[in-house]
Write a protein that holds these residues in place. Structure first.
Motif, mmCIF file in Angstrom:
data_model
loop_
_atom_site.group_PDB
_atom_site.id
_atom_site.type_symbol
_atom_site.label_atom_id
_atom_site.label_comp_id
_atom_site.label_asym_id
_atom_site.label_seq_id
_atom_site.Cartn_x
_atom_site.Cartn_y
_atom_site.Cartn_z
ATOM 1 N N PHE A 239 26.201 -2.415 5.012
ATOM 2 C CA PHE A 239 27.261 -2.518 3.310
ATOM 3 C C PHE A 239 28.484 -2.184 3.653
ATOM 4 O O PHE A 239 29.110 -1.042 4.404
ATOM 5 N N PHE A 240 29.789 -3.363 4.273
ATOM 6 C CA PHE A 240 30.868 -2.687 4.914
ATOM 7 C C PHE A 240 32.329 -3.693 3.668
ATOM 8 O O PHE A 240 31.743 -4.180 3.509
ATOM 9 N N GLU A 241 32.547 -2.653 3.395
ATOM 10 C CA GLU A 241 34.517 -3.357 3.202
ATOM 11 C C GLU A 241 35.012 -3.760 4.082
ATOM 12 O O GLU A 241 35.302 -4.058 4.806
ATOM 13 N N ASP A 242 35.391 -5.144 2.632
ATOM 14 C CA ASP A 242 36.838 -6.032 3.316
ATOM 15 C C ASP A 242 37.737 -4.831 3.949
ATOM 16 O O ASP A 242 38.320 -5.647 5.421
ATOM 17 N N GLY A 243 38.551 -4.066 3.879
ATOM 18 C CA GLY A 243 39.591 -3.678 4.305
ATOM 19 C C GLY A 243 38.570 -2.693 5.618
ATOM 20 O O GLY A 243 40.074 -1.801 5.951
ATOM 21 N N VAL A 244 37.514 -2.544 5.980
ATOM 22 C CA VAL A 244 37.658 -2.230 7.170
ATOM 23 C C VAL A 244 38.261 -1.975 8.262
ATOM 24 O O VAL A 244 38.265 -3.417 8.965
ATOM 25 N N ALA A 245 38.214 -1.193 9.000
ATOM 26 C CA ALA A 245 39.437 -1.347 10.656
ATOM 27 C C ALA A 245 38.539 -2.245 11.515
ATOM 28 O O ALA A 245 37.255 -1.971 11.606
ATOM 29 N N ALA A 246 39.603 -2.779 12.447
ATOM 30 C CA ALA A 246 38.541 -3.493 13.518
ATOM 31 C C ALA A 246 38.252 -2.735 14.757
ATOM 32 O O ALA A 246 38.946 -1.409 14.674
ATOM 33 N N LEU B 237 31.152 -6.585 1.060
ATOM 34 C CA LEU B 237 31.894 -6.322 -0.302
ATOM 35 C C LEU B 237 33.893 -6.434 -0.311
ATOM 36 O O LEU B 237 34.410 -6.412 0.702
ATOM 37 N N GLN B 238 33.992 -7.302 -1.349
ATOM 38 C CA GLN B 238 34.756 -8.355 -1.737
ATOM 39 C C GLN B 238 35.142 -7.812 -3.368
ATOM 40 O O GLN B 238 34.061 -8.432 -4.101
ATOM 41 N N GLU B 239 36.400 -7.522 -3.729
ATOM 42 C CA GLU B 239 36.649 -7.476 -4.949
ATOM 43 C C GLU B 239 36.810 -8.974 -5.544
ATOM 44 O O GLU B 239 36.285 -9.211 -6.604
ATOM 45 N N ARG B 240 37.101 -10.363 -5.004
ATOM 46 C CA ARG B 240 36.606 -11.406 -5.155
ATOM 47 C C ARG B 240 37.027 -12.416 -4.077
ATOM 48 O O ARG B 240 37.315 -12.119 -2.843
ATOM 49 N N ASP C 38 36.966 -16.865 2.206
ATOM 50 C CA ASP C 38 37.060 -15.726 3.181
ATOM 51 C C ASP C 38 36.104 -15.389 3.412
ATOM 52 O O ASP C 38 35.045 -14.655 4.122
ATOM 53 N N VAL C 39 34.378 -15.914 2.720
ATOM 54 C CA VAL C 39 33.339 -16.172 2.549
ATOM 55 C C VAL C 39 33.127 -17.204 4.125
ATOM 56 O O VAL C 39 32.518 -17.024 4.556
ATOM 57 N N GLU C 40 34.044 -18.429 4.408
ATOM 58 C CA GLU C 40 33.871 -18.642 5.375
ATOM 59 C C GLU C 40 34.013 -18.178 6.247
ATOM 60 O O GLU C 40 33.472 -17.826 7.518
ATOM 61 N N LYS C 41 34.314 -17.304 6.325
ATOM 62 C CA LYS C 41 35.629 -16.264 7.415
ATOM 63 C C LYS C 41 34.618 -15.324 7.547
ATOM 64 O O LYS C 41 34.115 -14.692 8.883
ATOM 65 N N ALA C 42 33.516 -14.343 6.264
ATOM 66 C CA ALA C 42 32.760 -13.806 6.458
ATOM 67 C C ALA C 42 31.546 -14.010 7.729
ATOM 68 O O ALA C 42 31.635 -13.441 8.365
ATOM 69 N N ARG C 43 30.778 -15.012 6.746
ATOM 70 C CA ARG C 43 30.183 -16.049 7.491
ATOM 71 C C ARG C 43 30.516 -16.109 8.812
ATOM 72 O O ARG C 43 29.398 -15.689 9.906
ATOM 73 N N ASP C 44 31.258 -16.893 9.518
ATOM 74 C CA ASP C 44 31.976 -16.818 10.544
ATOM 75 C C ASP C 44 32.137 -15.860 11.881
ATOM 76 O O ASP C 44 31.819 -15.935 12.509
ATOM 77 N N ALA C 45 31.692 -14.686 11.500
ATOM 78 C CA ALA C 45 32.079 -13.955 12.139
ATOM 79 C C ALA C 45 30.729 -12.577 12.059
ATOM 80 O O ALA C 45 30.662 -11.768 13.519
ATOM 81 N N GLY C 46 29.632 -13.421 11.180
ATOM 82 C CA GLY C 46 28.339 -12.877 11.766
ATOM 83 C C GLY C 46 27.584 -11.935 10.071
ATOM 84 O O GLY C 46 26.875 -11.894 10.560
ATOM 85 N N THR D 93 30.640 -9.029 -4.667
ATOM 86 C CA THR D 93 31.619 -9.419 -5.452
ATOM 87 C C THR D 93 31.295 -8.023 -5.591
ATOM 88 O O THR D 93 30.276 -8.233 -6.456
ATOM 89 N N VAL D 94 32.001 -7.231 -6.114
ATOM 90 C CA VAL D 94 31.829 -5.856 -6.695
ATOM 91 C C VAL D 94 33.227 -6.639 -8.313
ATOM 92 O O VAL D 94 34.455 -7.200 -7.890
ATOM 93 N N PRO D 95 32.647 -5.561 -9.508
ATOM 94 C CA PRO D 95 31.046 -5.371 -10.055
ATOM 95 C C PRO D 95 30.099 -6.034 -9.542
ATOM 96 O O PRO D 95 30.301 -7.610 -9.649
ATOM 97 N N MET D 96 28.808 -5.310 -9.379
ATOM 98 C CA MET D 96 27.948 -6.358 -9.184
ATOM 99 C C MET D 96 26.393 -5.573 -10.187
ATOM 100 O O MET D 96 26.421 -4.690 -9.922
ATOM 101 N N SER D 97 25.812 -6.437 -10.528
ATOM 102 C CA SER D 97 24.658 -6.019 -11.183
ATOM 103 C C SER D 97 23.463 -5.901 -9.954
ATOM 104 O O SER D 97 23.082 -6.154 -9.233
ATOM 105 N N PRO D 98 22.802 -4.315 -10.659
ATOM 106 C CA PRO D 98 21.430 -3.984 -9.428
ATOM 107 C C PRO D 98 20.481 -5.052 -9.422
ATOM 108 O O PRO D 98 19.844 -5.294 -8.439
ATOM 109 N N ALA D 99 20.077 -5.875 -10.410
ATOM 110 C CA ALA D 99 19.346 -7.342 -10.011
ATOM 111 C C ALA D 99 19.924 -8.151 -8.753
ATOM 112 O O ALA D 99 19.082 -9.041 -7.706
ATOM 113 N N THR D 100 21.542 -8.399 -9.273
ATOM 114 C CA THR D 100 22.205 -8.746 -8.007
ATOM 115 C C THR D 100 21.159 -8.496 -6.395
ATOM 116 O O THR D 100 21.237 -9.012 -5.637
ATOM 117 N N LEU D 101 22.186 -6.984 -6.049
ATOM 118 C CA LEU D 101 21.606 -6.305 -4.908
ATOM 119 C C LEU D 101 20.536 -6.618 -4.329
ATOM 120 O O LEU D 101 19.787 -6.605 -3.234
#
Length: 173
Positions: free
Chosen positions: A58-65, A91-94, A99-107, A113-121
């Protein structure tokens, strides 16, 4: 059965000591995931991924390249990865569509999205582990199949599909 699955998982968290990371760690504890490694530096995360087998990252959106590549691409394409096909969750706040397409295209396997429920996770993690999408190896892309629903395709198949947990040779990419 879920309790056994989650208790045996090793999860890597990549990001600062931010509120979303603390929240995610708490949600994992509630779900029964106790083997959690947290690193702030993406280079250190890639080192760990070359040395140890993890169930998911699990990695945050702001993790350095890393070396000019986004973290997901580096985690998928680095030569000495123990498992380049492990689930990568961003992990993204929204999560806007682009953004989802960009992440998907990166692999990335999925965007949470945060916050999330334990059931979703638990649902997303269980799905990624037990019924993973097929991986696509192409010159421009390496990662889980970006299409959620498989439709009929007419024409010549040009992609190479890899079964789960197969050693992938990335030298030709």
């Amino acid at each position: 059965m879920d309790k056994e699955l989650f208790s045996s998982m090793r999860v890597l968290l990549v990001g600062g000591k931010s509120h979303p990371m603390l929240l995610l760690r708490s949600v994992m504890h509630i779900a029964g995931i106790t083997q959690v490694t947290h690193v702030e530096d993406s280079r250190r995360a890639l080192e760990l991924l070359t040395m140890d087998a993890f169930s998911a990252v699990f990695f945050e959106d702001g993790v350095a390249a890393c070396d000019g590549l986004p973290f997901a691409i580096a985690a998928r394409r680095k030569e000495s990865m123990v498992n380049p096909m492990l689930p990568l969750f961003l992990l993204q706040e929204r999560a806007r569509r682009r953004d989802v397409e960009k992440a998907r295209d990166a692999g990335a396997t999925d965007v949470l999205t945060v916050p999330m429920s334990p059931a979703t996770l638990m649902t997303k993690l269980k799905t990624a582990i037990q019924t993973p999408r097929p991986f696509i190896v192409a010159p421009e892309f390496f990662g889980p199949d970006r299409r959620g629903v498989r439709g009929a395709f007419y024409g010549k198949e040009r992609r190479v599909r890899q079964p789960r947990k197969t050693r992938v040779n990335l030298t030709h990419i």
